[in-house]
Structure formats: C-alpha cells, structure tokens
Design a protein around this motif. Structure first.
Motif, PDB file in Angstrom:
ATOM      1  N   CYS A  75      -3.193   0.045  -3.634  1.00 12.91           N
ATOM      2  CA  CYS A  75      -2.742  -1.297  -3.239  1.00 12.91           C
ATOM      3  C   CYS A  75      -2.271  -2.028  -4.493  1.00 12.91           C
ATOM      4  CB  CYS A  75      -3.873  -2.073  -2.569  1.00 12.91           C
ATOM      5  SG  CYS A  75      -3.370  -3.723  -2.013  1.00 12.91           S
ATOM      6  N   ILE A  77       0.854  -1.190   0.000  1.00 14.78           N
ATOM      7  CA  ILE A  77       0.000   0.000   0.000  1.00 14.78           C
ATOM      8  C   ILE A  77       0.885   1.233   0.000  1.00 14.78           C
ATOM      9  CG2 ILE A  77      -1.794   1.292   1.216  1.00 14.78           C
ATOM     10  CD1 ILE A  77      -2.728  -1.321   2.455  1.00 14.78           C
ATOM     11  N   SER A  78       0.665   2.120  -0.964  1.00 14.60           N
ATOM     12  CA  SER A  78       1.443   3.353  -1.063  1.00 14.60           C
ATOM     13  C   SER A  78       0.520   4.532  -1.286  1.00 14.60           C
ATOM     14  CB  SER A  78       2.460   3.261  -2.209  1.00 14.60           C
ATOM     15  OG  SER A  78       1.792   2.995  -3.439  1.00 14.60           O
ATOM     16  N   ARG A  79       1.019   5.737  -0.980  1.00 10.71           N
ATOM     17  CA  ARG A  79       0.220   6.943  -1.179  1.00 10.71           C
ATOM     18  C   ARG A  79       0.506   7.533  -2.547  1.00 10.71           C
ATOM     19  NH1 ARG A  79      -0.529  12.263   2.658  1.00 10.71           N
ATOM     20  NH2 ARG A  79      -2.088  13.243   1.337  1.00 10.71           N
ATOM     21  N   LEU A  96       0.309   6.790   7.003  1.00 10.16           N
ATOM     22  CA  LEU A  96       0.518   6.980   5.568  1.00 10.16           C
ATOM     23  C   LEU A  96      -0.018   8.307   5.056  1.00 10.16           C
ATOM     24  CD1 LEU A  96       1.709   5.423   3.172  1.00 10.16           C
ATOM     25  CD2 LEU A  96      -0.575   4.560   2.696  1.00 10.16           C
ATOM     26  N   CYS A  97      -1.085   8.811   5.651  1.00  7.83           N
ATOM     27  CA  CYS A  97      -1.771   9.970   5.091  1.00  7.83           C
ATOM     28  C   CYS A  97      -1.366  11.301   5.706  1.00  7.83           C
ATOM     29  CB  CYS A  97      -3.287   9.807   5.238  1.00  7.83           C
ATOM     30  SG  CYS A  97      -3.952   8.457   4.258  1.00  7.83           S
ATOM     31  N   CYS A 116      -7.213  11.516   1.213  1.00  8.36           N
ATOM     32  CA  CYS A 116      -5.966  10.751   1.171  1.00  8.36           C
ATOM     33  C   CYS A 116      -6.157   9.660   0.144  1.00  8.36           C
ATOM     34  CB  CYS A 116      -5.657  10.159   2.544  1.00  8.36           C
ATOM     35  SG  CYS A 116      -4.132   9.188   2.569  1.00  8.36           S
ATOM     36  N   CYS A 117      -5.285   9.610  -0.832  1.00 12.00           N
ATOM     37  CA  CYS A 117      -5.431   8.666  -1.942  1.00 12.00           C
ATOM     38  C   CYS A 117      -4.312   7.629  -1.873  1.00 12.00           C
ATOM     39  CB  CYS A 117      -5.368   9.405  -3.269  1.00 12.00           C
ATOM     40  SG  CYS A 117      -6.444  10.855  -3.308  1.00 12.00           S
ATOM     41  N   VAL A 118      -4.705   6.354  -1.802  1.00 10.27           N
ATOM     42  CA  VAL A 118      -3.725   5.274  -1.664  1.00 10.27           C
ATOM     43  C   VAL A 118      -3.937   4.237  -2.760  1.00 10.27           C
ATOM     44  CG1 VAL A 118      -3.477   5.585   0.827  1.00 10.27           C
ATOM     45  CG2 VAL A 118      -5.214   4.027  -0.058  1.00 10.27           C
ATOM     46  N   SER A 153       5.410  10.044  -1.582  1.00 14.28           N
ATOM     47  CA  SER A 153       4.178   9.888  -2.342  1.00 14.28           C
ATOM     48  C   SER A 153       4.316  10.333  -3.777  1.00 14.28           C
ATOM     49  CB  SER A 153       3.059  10.694  -1.663  1.00 14.28           C
ATOM     50  OG  SER A 153       3.341  12.086  -1.733  1.00 14.28           O
ATOM     51  N   LEU A 168      -4.369  -0.905   6.094  1.00 14.76           N
ATOM     52  CA  LEU A 168      -4.062   0.496   5.826  1.00 14.76           C
ATOM     53  C   LEU A 168      -3.995   1.253   7.143  1.00 14.76           C
ATOM     54  CD1 LEU A 168      -3.783   3.068   4.111  1.00 14.76           C
ATOM     55  CD2 LEU A 168      -6.285   3.114   3.923  1.00 14.76           C
TER      56      LEU A 168
END
Length: 255
Positions: A146, A126-128, A212-213, A142-144, A219, A207
């Motif tokens: 997978c 999972i990354s931003r 992450l956010c 916040c946009c992630v 990102s 998540l």
C-alpha cells in the motif's frame, strides 16, 4: 494611541493558545469569545519571525478596517457585526500562530490561536509485489504493497484486518513516499483495508484478494501461487502422456 498598540503587538507571541485544525482549501473562523464594546480597537496579528505581521486593525466605533496584510488580504474576511476573523481558501502557508489584541481602556485583552493547515490526502494505491515476500513465506502467499506519494506532516499509513490494526508507518517530513507491505494467503477470506490518515481526515482502500492475487500481470515478479499450480499441471500432463504411450505400446504388442 493606535501606534502605541501597534508597537506593543510586535513583541513575541505568548504560549497560551487555542489549537485550531483545518484542511487545505477550506475556511476557518477565529473569534475572540469576548463581548466587544463600542470603542474597542482590535488587532489581528500573524506571529511569524519577529517582527510579527499585523493582518488587520479594526476600529469598532467607526466600523473601519485597515492595515490588511498583503500575504493574507485575498484570503481574509471580517464579519462586521462581531468582528469575526475568517480565512478562506486556506493553504498550508497560513499555518502558524495568530493573535487578537483587544484594546479596551485601561487594559488590553489578548487571545492566541495555533492554526494548523493540513494538505489534502492522496488516495492509497494497493499493488502486488511478489519480490517483497519473506523467504519463509509459503508457496501460496500473496504479497501486496500500500503506497501514497507526496504526503505531508502527521500522515500515517496502516493495514487493518477487519477492525484490528496489523501494522502502521508514519512520516513527519514533506513530499515523500510512504509504503507498507502485507502478506496474505491467496485463499484468505478475511477483509483487509489500507488507511491513510492525518489528525482530521482519512482515505481507505480495500484489498480485493481474488482480483489482485490470482494474476501476476503488472506485479513485476513471479506469481508464487500460480507457479505451484503450473508445476502440478505439468506433472499431471507428464503422467497422462506416459500412460497414453504405454497404452499404445501395449495395443501394438497385442496385435
């Protein structure tokens, strides 16, 4: 007699089969579910492009095995007591249709097995990626993403909110990348998880919104939530600065 059975085994395999699934590098056991007799002759056959490949010819009366197939000989074990057929350290190349022919005068019993070997699943990452946010998203979004790479057939990637399925994507091709986006509010307290699975196993990645956010590092995009906060701080700083200057001018004039 044995040569005649060998020739008969080279016909196309029938469609009445038992389905068996297994993970790569594991072992699988195939057995005839038939009470064998002393004078039975058993052929285990791998049904590929015609002609079929005979894996092993088993003479129960003398406990002898012959005609081991070159491609499978290092993976095949035969349990002498009841002639159970075992494939060890299995690979995806062993996927296919198998057949057991039991020659028992005056008839021949046939058992079919459709073996599917699934490749090992990768762990989802999972990354931003703020650039994936829709234009209608609020400034606190916040946009992630997978993602999994090098996945094989019958693999899917899914987002869950608690126990509820939000979205899913699947693949039938080999060795490609699967990615599934998700938009959440950075103050969201719900539990989200990304699951990659095939018909027999799965991997889950949770998540962590707070980790992450709340940062834009790594990102590759602008932190939509951090940008709003920065603007507010800038405005407050400007107001404080103007007020400070006004107080100083007023103090000078009074003196």
């Amino acid at each position: 007699m044995s040569r005649l059975i060998v020739l008969l085994s080279l016909f196309f395999c029938h469609l009445d089969v038992k389905s068996v699934s297994v993970m790569e590098r594991h072992s699988v056991t195939l057995h005839t579910d038939t009470e064998l007799q002393t004078d039975d002759l058993i052929l285990w056959i791998f049904c590929v492009e015609s002609p079929d490949e005979i894996i092993a010819e088993l003479y129960r009366e003398v406990n002898m095995t012959s005609f081991i197939n070159e491609r499978l000989k290092n993976h095949v074990e035969i349990e002498i007591s009841d002639w159970i057929f075992i494939i060890t350290n299995i690979t995806t190349q062993h996927t296919g249709l198998y057949k057991a022919e039991i020659s028992r005068k005056p008839s021949v019993l046939i058992r079919h097995f459709n073996l599917t070997v699934y490749a090992r699943l990768p762990v989802p990452v999972i990354s931003r990626v703020s650039s994936q946010c829709s234009s209608s998203s609020s400034s606190s979004c916040c946009c992630v993403l997978c993602s999994v790479v090098n996945v094989s057939h019958d693999v899917s990637v899914s987002w869950y909110k608690g126990k509820s399925l939000l979205s899913s994507i699947s693949v039938s091709d080999l060795n490609i990348r699967l990615s599934l986006p998700l938009e959440v509010e950075y103050q969201d307290t719900n539990t989200y998880r990304c699951v990659v699975n095939n018909p027999i196993t799965n991997h889950t990645q949770h998540l962590h919104i707070t980790q992450l956010c709340h940062t834009s590092e790594g990102s590759g995009g602008v932190d939509c939530c951090g940008f709003t906060e920065a603007v507010i701080r800038l405005v407050l700083s400007a107001v404080v600065g103007v007020a400070t200057v006004a107080v100083l001018i007023y103090d000078i004039i009074c003196k």
